[in-house]
Design a protein around this motif. Structure first.
Motif: not given
Length: 216
Positions: A70, A89, A77-79, A83-84, A81, A67, A43
């Motif tokens: 979760l 984590y 799901k990868v974000y 915007s996670a 950092v 990154f 994402y």
């Protein structure tokens, strides 16, 4: 890259070919690396990308990480950092983005079943694996779509509100999609609601593959 190309680039910049390779990882083949990576969704802002992620240990401290991953059920799901969302984590070692096929080249699966919840779940499963899946809960809506759309495969429940699916299967085989695979679902053989002889005849006559419900 070929060895000749690596040498040419190195020579152009007055460096050794070995220098260009020093920054790479331990030399683990790409195929082996991809095999140990997890299917994930990456994402970035409002965009979503299917990817493979090399996910490490739990991240107790995210400072210095770019990154994080979760886990949601069986999905990753990868974000970035910053915007996670909150959660437990995991460290992301590498992300491999796989370009999404154009919609017209993605296989299209028609799912015919009078149970809307079941077709919705199956469509969700196929979508997560890069397919396009379309639900049809009545024979009428499916027949209308059969002549207007291109389908690469069919999943059909044996017992529908209008009777058995034999007429639908016959229509598929007589259509321009006649050689597409058909998976036939039924959970009524044990109860006797589905006639085993009829099912067996349709399997042989129309070359369909049977699955008993519930099917994985």
């Amino acid at each position: 890259w070929t060895i000749a190309q690596v040498k040419a680039v190195a020579q152009a910049y007055g460096e050794s070919a070995a220098m260009l390779l020093d920054g790479l990882d331990s030399g683990e083949p790409v195929g082996a690396l991809a095999a140990k990576m997890q299917e994930a969704v990456f994402y970035v802002g409002d965009a979503e990308y299917r990817c493979l992620a090399d996910i490490g240990e739990r991240a107790h401290d995210v400072s210095g990480l770019e990154f994080v991953a979760l886990r949601e059920g069986s999905r990753w799901k990868v974000y970035p950092v910053e915007s996670a969302p909150g959660g437990d984590y995991f460290v992301v070692e590498q992300i491999l983005i796989r370009p999404r096929d154009a919609p017209e080249s993605s296989p299209v699966i028609a799912i015919v079943d009078d149970d809307p919840l079941l077709t919705a779940e199956m469509c969700s499963y196929f979508h997560s694996h890069g397919y396009i899946a379309r639900p049809y809960n009545t024979e009428a809506t499916f027949r209308a779509a059969l002549g207007e759309n291109v389908f690469d495969g069919f999943i059909v429940d044996w017992l529908l509100e209008t009777g058995t699916a034999e007429a639908i299967i016959q229509s598929i085989r007589q259509s321009r999609h006649g050689d597409a695979p058909i998976l036939l679902l039924t959970g009524k053989l044990v109860t006797g609601e589905a006639n085993e002889d009829e099912v067996a005849r349709v399997i042989q006559q129309y070359d369909v593959k049977p699955f008993e419900k519930p099917a994985r």
